[in-house]
Design a protein around this motif. Structure first.
Motif, short mmCIF file in Angstrom:
data_model
loop_
_atom_site.label_atom_id
_atom_site.label_comp_id
_atom_site.label_asym_id
_atom_site.label_seq_id
_atom_site.Cartn_x
_atom_site.Cartn_y
_atom_site.Cartn_z
N LYS A 41 0.82 -1.21 0.00
CA LYS A 41 0.00 0.00 0.00
C LYS A 41 0.86 1.26 0.00
O LYS A 41 1.75 1.42 0.81
CB LYS A 41 -0.94 0.00 1.22
CG LYS A 41 -2.05 -1.03 1.10
CD LYS A 41 -3.04 -0.93 2.25
CE LYS A 41 -4.19 -1.91 2.05
NZ LYS A 41 -5.16 -1.86 3.17
N GLY A 42 0.55 2.14 -0.95
CA GLY A 42 1.31 3.37 -1.12
C GLY A 42 2.41 3.27 -2.15
O GLY A 42 3.03 4.27 -2.50
N ILE A 43 2.64 2.04 -2.65
CA ILE A 43 3.70 1.83 -3.66
C ILE A 43 3.12 1.15 -4.90
O ILE A 43 3.20 1.68 -6.00
CB ILE A 43 4.86 1.00 -3.09
CG1 ILE A 43 5.42 1.65 -1.83
CG2 ILE A 43 5.96 0.84 -4.15
CD1 ILE A 43 6.45 0.82 -1.11
N VAL A 44 2.52 -0.01 -4.72
CA VAL A 44 1.98 -0.75 -5.87
C VAL A 44 0.46 -0.78 -5.88
O VAL A 44 -0.15 -1.27 -6.84
CB VAL A 44 2.54 -2.19 -5.92
CG1 VAL A 44 4.05 -2.17 -6.10
CG2 VAL A 44 2.15 -2.97 -4.67
N CYS A 45 -0.17 -0.28 -4.81
CA CYS A 45 -1.63 -0.21 -4.76
C CYS A 45 -2.06 0.94 -3.87
O CYS A 45 -1.25 1.49 -3.12
CB CYS A 45 -2.23 -1.54 -4.27
SG CYS A 45 -1.71 -2.03 -2.62
N GLU A 46 -3.32 1.32 -3.97
CA GLU A 46 -3.85 2.42 -3.17
C GLU A 46 -3.86 2.05 -1.68
O GLU A 46 -4.04 0.89 -1.32
CB GLU A 46 -5.27 2.76 -3.61
CG GLU A 46 -5.36 3.30 -5.03
CD GLU A 46 -4.67 4.65 -5.18
OE1 GLU A 46 -4.68 5.43 -4.20
OE2 GLU A 46 -4.12 4.90 -6.26
#
Length: 312
Positions: free
Chosen positions: A111-116
């Motif tokens: 989360k925060g890199i590859v997805c919301e």
């Protein structure tokens, strides 16, 4: 082969604290106190070893400041490799200068890199999930690292002046007690690279909030005397006069150290940085030094099983 790294400016009145490390082309900083904790892996990034260019050169870890997303992704991959993990095992804050803290678990990986992220207004993260890497972002504000070696739990927080005056360090300790049964006397903590007192001028309004904060801490004067007596920190004043009337120089390092000590963390279990982001603007991103034209640094903290037992 000898590894050469840039000479950094350290606090003049301190013994060297943080260690410069290099893996491949990636340079980063670590705390000896945290490195000594079994199963704990941590880092604080520098500007060296990334793929970004221009004002973001080169290890920018922010998707929100105008850098090319694919370069930021590559920077995260390089930092993940340094930590012997994967971006899918990293979870990021959503920082808005609050003291909101979120417990995260394996399902939050990426989360925060590859997805919301699916959440906002989170400046602190805690977990007892092995292999999950906590990530917070900085460019002058204060990183706070927490390790509970007894219960196998960690915490990482962003604490600017607003978070500091609101007691983010104390709130992190309290949240870890609530979530994991952490005893504050067992915590190991570190105050990371951020802007130093000589570089950080604030207004009367901000200064007054810190006066009130200090006054609200029971035994603050005695705690400050303890720091001097044990040679733990050279200063005893969170505020000193600025260069002009109505301005003050704010020591966020001392303020956070006082908060952590007042929370009950033993002095021997707290380590405070000796590296200022603003003094080292070519090596670390500094919002104040760059007038906002910059990328972001990041703090990383994770656990691995140590012989299957964090108490080992």
């Amino acid at each position: 082969m000898e590894v050469f790294m840039e000479q950094i400016i350290r606090a003049a009145d301190r013994e060297p604290v943080m260690r410069q490390q290099k893996t491949g082309e990636v340079e980063y900083l670590t705390f000896p106190l945290l490195s000594a904790q079994p199963g704990i892996i941590h880092a604080f990034s520098t500007r060296r070893g990334g793929a970004s260019q221009g004002i973001y050169a080169s290890m920018n870890l922010s998707f929100t400041r105008g850098d090319e997303p694919q370069r930021v992704q590559e920077n995260f991959r390089r930092m993940a490799a340094v930590l012997c993990t994967d971006v899918n095992h990293m979870v990021c804050t959503f920082q808005t200068h609050t003291t909101n803290i979120r417990r995260v678990c394996h399902g939050d990986g990426g989360k925060g890199i590859v997805c919301e992220r699916g959440y906002t207004d989170v400046d602190g993260l805690v977990t007892d999930d092995k292999e999950l890497c906590l990530v917070c972002f900085f460019a002058d504000c204060v990183p706070l690292y927490f390790v509970d070696p007894k219960h196998g739990a960690i915490g990482l927080a962003h604490s600017g002046w607003r978070g500091t005056v609101a007691g983010m360090g104390r709130r992190m300790a309290e949240r870890m007690e609530q979530e994991f049964g952490t005893r504050v006397q067992d915590l190991v903590a570190a105050v990371g690279p951020s802007i130093c007192q000589d570089c950080y001028e604030v207004s009367e309004e901000v200064a007054e909030q810190f006066r009130q904060m200090e006054a609200s801490i029971s035994g603050s004067r005695e705690l400050l005397q303890e720091l001097t007596a044990q040679k733990a920190y050279p200063h005893r004043q969170i505020l000193k006069p600025g260069k002009e009337a109505g301005k003050y120089q704010l020591d966020l390092w001392l303020a956070n150290l006082l908060i952590l000590r007042a929370a009950g963390i033993p002095l021997a279990q707290i380590q405070v940085t000796d590296v200022c982001t603003c003094c080292n603007r070519d090596y670390l991103f500094s919002h104040r030094a760059s007038q906002g034209k910059r990328g972001n640094l990041a703090a990383f903290l994770m656990m691995r099983d140590y012989d299957g037992n964090m108490d080992a």
